[in-house]
Design an enzyme around this catalytic site. Structure first.
Site, PDB file in Angstrom:
ATOM      1  N   ARG A 256       0.879  -1.189   0.000  1.00  0.00           N
ATOM      2  CA  ARG A 256       0.000   0.000   0.000  1.00  0.00           C
ATOM      3  C   ARG A 256       0.907   1.228   0.000  1.00  0.00           C
ATOM      4  NH1 ARG A 256      -2.325   0.746   5.528  1.00  0.00           N
ATOM      5  NH2 ARG A 256      -0.879   2.501   5.578  1.00  0.00           N
ATOM      6  N   HIS A 260      -3.406   4.574   4.837  1.00  0.00           N
ATOM      7  CA  HIS A 260      -4.541   3.644   4.792  1.00  0.00           C
ATOM      8  C   HIS A 260      -5.769   4.314   4.168  1.00  0.00           C
ATOM      9  CE1 HIS A 260      -7.662   0.843   5.973  1.00  0.00           C
ATOM     10  NE2 HIS A 260      -8.277   1.831   6.589  1.00  0.00           N
ATOM     11  N   TYR A 269       3.706   5.074  11.643  1.00  0.00           N
ATOM     12  CA  TYR A 269       3.986   3.667  11.953  1.00  0.00           C
ATOM     13  C   TYR A 269       4.810   2.926  10.901  1.00  0.00           C
ATOM     14  CZ  TYR A 269      -0.306   3.229   9.146  1.00  0.00           C
ATOM     15  OH  TYR A 269      -1.242   3.329   8.150  1.00  0.00           O
TER      16      TYR A 269
END
Ligand SMILES: Cc1ncc(C[n+]2csc(CCOP(=O)(O)OP(=O)(O)O)c2C)c(N)n1
Length: 354
Positions: A256, A260, A269
């Protein structure tokens, strides 16, 4: 005595084209130049939509959006050999699969603008509505694949979900059911390494997601999800098998490249270094390298494709923004041909309140 079975949970991993765009001729699927260009043009269109949707959200012109960036090959390549009459079960990150399945782009903007009319599939194209709950669609996909088996049809269903969904019960229910009942289903897990901030290492202790298929007695295969030729090849075979009642779990190993969603900040993160490493594996860049080496990608053609994609997206934005507003009552009438008794009751109450 219990027989001890010691066996490696080995599944095949398929890569046809490496990061330099070099293909293994022995593995290369048969594709005409026109088909390669079609794959490329679709991926460019998806990327153009993705970039526009992100900008539109930032400008307050749609509500939220979940990007495809980095997963164009795994989506466009997977659906390429489906027929319109086959079922496709998308998740919220499946804009690429939906665009490749001819879902009108202005409707995608409508949907992400909060208007459920955006989900209405074009006539005679069996695209199911987008699943927002994680993983529920895996069971639906198995059900549709079972229906084809029961009716003696060669139709298949292809269902998309992420690595996070493999921790949901519906994933296991769906795979088990598909194996037992010969469902005509292709399960496409886009392992993009994260479920929001949860990395794949915290999602499963198994080495691959594909190997989970073994427990359900169905075929599991891992594919380089950033390699359009590998995805095309693996999906084509899985579709042919599913038509005969043999389900497959495909794990498209990808990344990805975006956050998100439009309400996430992935820099919190994951490292820049990791993102940069994966940027080098960008499925579009890789295909471009291959096409250049085969003289299929001239500068003029590349510019033309980008320009055409942009123009189409802009025209679709206009359509979306001029779309007549939804009637308030449609909240009740949109879903069912005939309202359910509960809905009818609520509708009456709503009218009284008004
Ligand atoms: C049943 C359910 N639980 C939680 C959520 C909140 N949620 C939205 S996306 C997401 C992560 C899913 O990750 P993955 O399945 O790997 O797909 P990806 O978003 O990476 O494509 C979660 C937990 C949800 N939508 N549905």
């Amino acid at each position: 005595m219990v027989k001890k079975v010691v066996k490696e949970f080995q599944v095949e991993y398929i890569q046809v084209m490496d990061e330099q765009g070099k293909v293994d001729e022995k593995l290369m699927p048969k594709l005409t130049d026109a088909q390669i260009k079609e794959l490329y043009e679709k991926m460019i269109l998806v990327r153009a939509f993705d970039e526009k949707a992100l900008n539109m959200q930032r400008q307050g012109r749609i509500g939220s959006y979940l990007e495809v960036k980095g997963q164009e090959a795994s989506q466009v390549g997977s659906v390429f050999n489906l027929k319109d009459s086959d079922w496709m079960f998308p998740m919220y990150r499946s804009s690429g699969a939906l665009i490749a399945r001819k879902h009108p782009i202005h409707q995608l903007f409508l949907y992400w603008g909060g208007d459920e009319r955006g989900l209405k599939a074009p006539e005679k194209i069996n695209n199911f509505p987008i699943a927002i709950p994680v993983g529920t669609q895996t069971a639906h996909g198995a059900g549709a694949g079972w229906a084809a088996e029961l009716k003696g049809e060669s139709k298949v269903s292809m269902v998309f979900f992420g690595d996070g969904a493999t921790s949901k019960s519906e994933f296991h229910t769906g795979l088990n059911f598909a194996g037992v009942f010969n469902a005509h289903t292709i399960f496409v897990c886009e392992n993009n390494q994260f479920a929001i901030s949860t990395p794949i290492t915290r999602q499963t202790h198994a080495e691959t997601i594909a190997q989970k298929a073994i427990a359900y007695g169905i075929k599991g295969i891992q594919v380089d999800g950033n390699d359009i030729f590998a995805v095309y090849k693996v999906a084509k075979q899985a579709i042919a098998d599913a038509r005969k009642g043999k389900p497959t779990l495909i794990e498209a190993f990808t990344y990805r490249m975006s956050h998100h969603s439009t309400s996430d900040d992935a820099t919190k993160y994951r490292s820049d270094k990791e993102v940069k490493e994966w940027a080098k594996k960008d499925p579009i860049l890789r295909l471009e390298k291959y096409m250049k080496s085969k003289k299929l990608l001239t500068d003029t053609y590349k510019k033309q494709v980008a320009k055409k994609a942009k123009a189409l997206i802009e025209a679709e934005v206009k359509k979306y923004e001029k779309y007549p507003a939804q009637e308030q009552d449609e909240i009740f009438s949109a879903m069912f041909k005939k309202m359910t008794p509960e809905l009818e009751e609520q509708y009456k109450e709503y009218k009284e309140v008004l």
